[in-house]
Design an enzyme around this catalytic site. Structure first.
Site, PDB file in Angstrom:
ATOM      1  N   SER A  47       0.316  -1.031   0.278  1.00  0.00           N
ATOM      2  CA  SER A  47      -0.260   0.306  -0.430  1.00  0.00           C
ATOM      3  C   SER A  47       0.886   1.528  -0.193  1.00  0.00           C
ATOM      4  O   SER A  47       1.029   2.019  -0.163  1.00  0.00           O
ATOM      5  CB  SER A  47      -0.679   0.125   1.174  1.00  0.00           C
ATOM      6  OG  SER A  47      -0.060  -0.114   2.197  1.00  0.00           O
ATOM      7  N   ASP A 336      -3.196   7.874   8.161  1.00  0.00           N
ATOM      8  CA  ASP A 336      -4.229   7.117   8.645  1.00  0.00           C
ATOM      9  C   ASP A 336      -3.995   6.357  10.165  1.00  0.00           C
ATOM     10  O   ASP A 336      -2.964   6.832  10.177  1.00  0.00           O
ATOM     11  CB  ASP A 336      -4.990   5.696   7.842  1.00  0.00           C
ATOM     12  CG  ASP A 336      -3.488   5.250   6.757  1.00  0.00           C
ATOM     13  OD1 ASP A 336      -2.795   5.421   7.506  1.00  0.00           O
ATOM     14  OD2 ASP A 336      -4.458   4.625   6.300  1.00  0.00           O
ATOM     15  N   HIS A 339      -0.057   4.583   7.082  1.00  0.00           N
ATOM     16  CA  HIS A 339       0.523   5.158   6.440  1.00  0.00           C
ATOM     17  C   HIS A 339       0.465   6.502   5.772  1.00  0.00           C
ATOM     18  O   HIS A 339      -0.057   7.634   6.752  1.00  0.00           O
ATOM     19  CB  HIS A 339      -0.727   5.235   4.724  1.00  0.00           C
ATOM     20  CG  HIS A 339      -0.609   4.042   4.956  1.00  0.00           C
ATOM     21  ND1 HIS A 339      -2.230   3.300   4.562  1.00  0.00           N
ATOM     22  CD2 HIS A 339       0.056   2.693   4.414  1.00  0.00           C
ATOM     23  CE1 HIS A 339      -1.754   2.200   4.626  1.00  0.00           C
ATOM     24  NE2 HIS A 339      -0.612   1.719   4.134  1.00  0.00           N
TER      25      HIS A 339
END
Length: 372
Positions: A47, A336, A339
């Site tokens: 991600s 978040d 990240h």
């Protein structure tokens, strides 16, 4: 998960012949601006470097295609796990590439859009095939490499009008993976082997994947280290307030990063003619966390967005769909629960590109790699 593309032999032949008749596309050996011998990037990982692939992956809970993700991105929510650009976008800017690197699974990623590279990364995935199964369907590193081999290479040859072994030395191969192999595999599944053995096996798997990309034609590699996993809001939320980072997670990240950095040197005899750069993102992010004010940040421990907590059935990582986001996003280290914000991504990309500190980039930086 194939994209379902087919390429008739006649079409490939005609495209290749046409490309070689047009000087603007037949430039396999031409250099870009400022002497940089880089035409684009092929990106593999999780991600942290996903440009939107998981938007198109069914049955995956690891998605960032909704607000408040992308609140500062020109196109809004795009599948990037941050408020704006990720480190791949920002490296692309530093390399002066003409466009952002597109996601492989985006149906519009074809034709001339692939000429400056493709991003195959998938949020929740890992180096090992088993990693990410807890997040539903994700695309593992091996699957990403297979997509590059079977779908992209034939199409790239048709677009550039030359063989892949001629063109691929002019691209960067960026790998950003490994963290999920610990958080979504080793620790979550309580793997019954030692951390040292697991890490050795993980490093061996990564080495094999790099050699596969090398044998397909890759020659310039950028390896992004695992971030300080134990200092993320997701990790610290499960500890009493004030107890700091989770040492076990950080130790695992450091152990893997140590092996990854060594791999830059030890793999060279197996990949003659290749050059590898290790980007110590762990050191760069940890330095910000430990000295936030001096680096221009004020909050190094809290998520900028409203996350879905474990109590609410989440993992403590992802933002709530349509939830709030802090107004001072440039002051936060984390967007978040895991990240970084675009502001942190800027720091990582800038240091990866131009730092002369061997503790941040080894043995050279990305700018120097691009000019080899």
């Amino acid at each position: 998960m194939p994209r379902g593309k087919t390429f008739p032999k006649l079409l490939l032949l005609c495209s290749s012949l046409l490309a070689c008749l047009l000087p603007c596309t037949c430039y396999c050996k031409a250099k870009e601006k400022d002497g940089a011998d880089v035409k684009g990037m092929f990106v593999f990982g999780s991600s942290l470097v996903d440009n939107g692939n998981n938007n198109f992956v069914q049955n995956s809970v690891a998605k960032a295609d909704y607000s408040p993700y992308g609140i500062d991105f020109p196109l809004g929510p795009s599948g990037r796990f941050t408020n704006g650009k990720n480190v791949i976008d920002l490296l692309s800017d530093r390399l002066k590439l003409p466009a952002l690197i597109p996601a492989f699974f985006d149906p519009s990623t074809n034709g001339s859009r692939i000429m400056h590279g493709i991003d195959y990364a998938s949020g929740g995935s890992g180096i090992l095939d088993k990693t990410g199964s807890f997040a539903g369907h994700v695309i593992s590193m091996n699957q990403q490499i297979e997509s590059f081999k079977t779908v992209t290479l034939p199409e790239l040859e048709a677009q550039l009008g030359c063989g892949s072994r001629e063109s691929l030395p002019h691209y960067l191969f960026v790998v950003g993976a490994g963290g999920n192999d610990y958080t979504l595999n080793y620790f979550l599944a309580r793997t019954p082997i030692s951390l040292q053995l697991f890490t050795a096996n993980l490093t061996t798997a990564l080495s094999s994947q790099l050699q596969t990309l090398y044998h397909l034609g890759g020659r310039k590699f950028v390896l992004m280290s695992v971030y300080p996993l134990g200092c993320s809001p997701m990790a610290t939320a499960i500890r009493p307030i004030g107890n700091g980072c989770i040492r076990a997670l950080n130790f695992a990240a450091l152990l893997f990063n140590f092996h990854m950095k060594k791999l830059v040197d030890t793999i060279k005899p197996k990949m003659p003619g290749a050059d590898l750069v290790y980007v110590n993102a762990y050191r760069i992010v940890q330095d910000i966390i430990q000295n936030p004010v001096s680096k221009g940040f004020s909050d190094a421990s809290n998520a900028c967005c409203e996350v879905v907590s474990r109590v609410e059935g989440g993992s403590g990582i992802l933002c709530k769909r349509g939830g709030w986001a802090c107004a001072n996003r440039n002051d936060h280290v984390f967007f978040d629960g895991l990240h970084p914000t675009e502001a942190v991504n800027h720091v990582i990309a800038n240091k990866a590109y131009a730092s002369d500190d061997p503790d941040e980039v080894y043995p050279i930086n990305v700018k120097q790699l691009a000019q080899i």
